[in-house]
Design a protein around this motif. Structure first.
Motif, PDB file in Angstrom:
ATOM      1  N   LYS A  73       0.555  -1.187   0.189  1.00 45.44           N
ATOM      2  CA  LYS A  73      -0.246   0.008   0.004  1.00 45.44           C
ATOM      3  C   LYS A  73       0.886   1.143  -0.084  1.00 45.44           C
ATOM      4  N   GLY A  74       0.412   2.426  -0.400  1.00 44.24           N
ATOM      5  CA  GLY A  74       1.038   3.601  -0.479  1.00 44.24           C
ATOM      6  C   GLY A  74       0.436   4.480  -1.594  1.00 44.24           C
ATOM      7  N   GLN A  75       1.013   5.785  -1.891  1.00 45.20           N
ATOM      8  CA  GLN A  75       0.292   6.897  -2.699  1.00 45.20           C
ATOM      9  C   GLN A  75       0.764   6.651  -3.962  1.00 45.20           C
ATOM     10  N   PRO A  76       0.136   6.570  -4.948  1.00 43.60           N
ATOM     11  CA  PRO A  76       0.824   6.654  -6.293  1.00 43.60           C
ATOM     12  C   PRO A  76       1.750   7.822  -6.575  1.00 43.60           C
ATOM     13  N   ASP A  77       2.849   7.243  -7.106  1.00 42.12           N
ATOM     14  CA  ASP A  77       3.853   8.323  -7.739  1.00 42.12           C
ATOM     15  C   ASP A  77       3.384   9.401  -8.644  1.00 42.12           C
ATOM     16  N   GLU A  78       3.739  10.578  -8.537  1.00 41.58           N
ATOM     17  CA  GLU A  78       3.316  11.697  -9.523  1.00 41.58           C
ATOM     18  C   GLU A  78       3.584  11.509 -10.888  1.00 41.58           C
ATOM     19  N   ASP A  79       4.885  10.880 -10.994  1.00 47.20           N
ATOM     20  CA  ASP A  79       5.478  10.707 -12.416  1.00 47.20           C
ATOM     21  C   ASP A  79       5.036   9.442 -13.047  1.00 47.20           C
ATOM     22  N   THR A  80       4.675   8.417 -12.228  1.00 48.41           N
ATOM     23  CA  THR A  80       4.155   7.111 -13.122  1.00 48.41           C
ATOM     24  C   THR A  80       2.881   6.614 -12.841  1.00 48.41           C
ATOM     25  N   GLY A  81       2.342   7.266 -11.730  1.00 48.01           N
ATOM     26  CA  GLY A  81       0.850   6.750 -11.297  1.00 48.01           C
ATOM     27  C   GLY A  81       0.932   5.641 -10.479  1.00 48.01           C
ATOM     28  N   PHE A  82       2.248   5.029 -10.335  1.00 46.79           N
ATOM     29  CA  PHE A  82       2.335   3.588  -9.831  1.00 46.79           C
ATOM     30  C   PHE A  82       2.423   3.724  -8.235  1.00 46.79           C
ATOM     31  N   VAL A  83       1.934   2.924  -7.331  1.00 40.94           N
ATOM     32  CA  VAL A  83       2.294   2.895  -5.920  1.00 40.94           C
ATOM     33  C   VAL A  83       3.415   2.144  -5.979  1.00 40.94           C
ATOM     34  N   PHE A  84       3.814   1.097  -6.845  1.00 47.90           N
ATOM     35  CA  PHE A  84       5.108   0.455  -6.848  1.00 47.90           C
ATOM     36  C   PHE A  84       4.983  -0.241  -8.409  1.00 47.90           C
ATOM     37  N   ASP A  85       6.165  -0.346  -8.855  1.00 51.60           N
ATOM     38  CA  ASP A  85       6.460  -0.941 -10.142  1.00 51.60           C
ATOM     39  C   ASP A  85       6.154  -2.514 -10.164  1.00 51.60           C
ATOM     40  N   VAL A  86       5.132  -3.149 -10.465  1.00 50.07           N
ATOM     41  CA  VAL A  86       4.608  -4.153 -10.527  1.00 50.07           C
ATOM     42  C   VAL A  86       5.672  -5.194 -10.717  1.00 50.07           C
ATOM     43  N   LYS A  87       6.350  -4.926 -12.041  1.00 49.13           N
ATOM     44  CA  LYS A  87       7.461  -5.936 -12.353  1.00 49.13           C
ATOM     45  C   LYS A  87       8.603  -6.234 -11.256  1.00 49.13           C
ATOM     46  N   ARG A  88       8.875  -4.966 -10.612  1.00 46.62           N
ATOM     47  CA  ARG A  88       9.843  -5.022  -9.611  1.00 46.62           C
ATOM     48  C   ARG A  88       9.421  -5.776  -8.292  1.00 46.62           C
ATOM     49  N   LEU A  89       8.105  -5.615  -8.068  1.00 44.34           N
ATOM     50  CA  LEU A  89       7.330  -6.216  -7.145  1.00 44.34           C
ATOM     51  C   LEU A  89       7.445  -7.865  -7.257  1.00 44.34           C
ATOM     52  N   SER A  90       7.253  -8.159  -8.491  1.00 44.56           N
ATOM     53  CA  SER A  90       7.311  -9.661  -9.006  1.00 44.56           C
ATOM     54  C   SER A  90       8.451 -10.228  -8.850  1.00 44.56           C
ATOM     55  N   THR A  91       9.832  -9.377  -9.454  1.00 47.17           N
ATOM     56  CA  THR A  91      11.028  -9.762  -9.348  1.00 47.17           C
ATOM     57  C   THR A  91      11.472 -10.057  -7.639  1.00 47.17           C
ATOM     58  N   ILE A  92      10.980  -9.080  -6.731  1.00 47.63           N
ATOM     59  CA  ILE A  92      11.240  -9.411  -5.240  1.00 47.63           C
ATOM     60  C   ILE A  92      10.605 -10.393  -4.727  1.00 47.63           C
ATOM     61  N   ILE A  93       9.403 -10.574  -5.096  1.00 49.27           N
ATOM     62  CA  ILE A  93       8.715 -11.891  -4.669  1.00 49.27           C
ATOM     63  C   ILE A  93       9.433 -13.356  -5.141  1.00 49.27           C
ATOM     64  N   GLN A  94       9.643 -13.259  -6.608  1.00 52.11           N
ATOM     65  CA  GLN A  94      10.123 -14.208  -7.099  1.00 52.11           C
ATOM     66  C   GLN A  94      11.721 -14.716  -6.501  1.00 52.11           C
ATOM     67  N   GLU A  95      12.545 -13.571  -6.457  1.00 50.43           N
ATOM     68  CA  GLU A  95      13.911 -13.884  -5.698  1.00 50.43           C
ATOM     69  C   GLU A  95      14.037 -14.107  -4.134  1.00 50.43           C
ATOM     70  N   ARG A  96      13.067 -13.471  -3.513  1.00 49.10           N
ATOM     71  CA  ARG A  96      13.093 -13.619  -2.000  1.00 49.10           C
ATOM     72  C   ARG A  96      12.446 -14.652  -1.570  1.00 49.10           C
ATOM     73  N   VAL A  97      11.256 -15.339  -2.223  1.00 49.32           N
ATOM     74  CA  VAL A  97      10.166 -16.095  -1.739  1.00 49.32           C
ATOM     75  C   VAL A  97      10.060 -17.355  -2.588  1.00 49.32           C
TER      76      VAL A  97
END
Length: 136
Positions: free
Chosen positions: A50-74
């Motif tokens: 959870k968070g606030q959307p970034d003004e430049d991207t509109g994303f709370v967090f980059d979903v590709k990066r989140l997927s990479t973190i989940i893949q690598e760490r879990v």
């Protein structure tokens, strides 16, 4: 606050067995899940940040990066593994879905960006059984 969820999947084996109990008590409490030859599940993992959307991207967090973190760490640690024997963060713990959800939380938190928070781990053991953990 905006909530973003990424869904991942993994397969793993485990055995529910308390070494402080005799076989009869383990069987009475855990039933078939105490099978000495293990059993497996096709887990569905929902990771919500959870968070606030970034003004430049509109994303709370980059979903590709989140997927990479989940893949690598879990996922790389859990997929096609024996939870009781192969997973470092489950060592010494009873391998229940509840304890696994807490372990996944602890694996992810240190690797998320400072501007977002991990909100929830929802872990389906079967289509009819799941746990939710909110970090409490």
């Amino acid at each position: 606050m905006v909530y973003l969820t990424r869904v991942e999947h993994f397969n793993a084996a485990h055995k529910l067995y308390n070494p402080n109990w005799d076989e009869a008590k383990n069987e009475a409490v855990f039933g078939k899940c105490a099978n000495e030859n293990w059993h497996g599940h096709n887990y569905e993992l929902y990771v919500t940040v959870k968070g606030q959307p970034d003004e430049d991207t509109g994303f709370v967090f980059d979903v590709k990066r989140l997927s990479t973190i989940i893949q690598e760490r879990v996922i790389e640690k859990l997929d096609h593994r024996n939870l009781n024997m192969d997973v470092d963060f489950m060592a010494g713990k009873l391998c229940s879905t509840e304890n696994l959800a807490i372990g996944i939380w602890k694996e992810l938190v240190p690797h998320l960006a400072a501007n977002i928070q991990l909100h929830a781990i929802k872990l389906y053991e079967t289509p009819k059984i799941y746990v939710e953990y909110f970090g409490e």
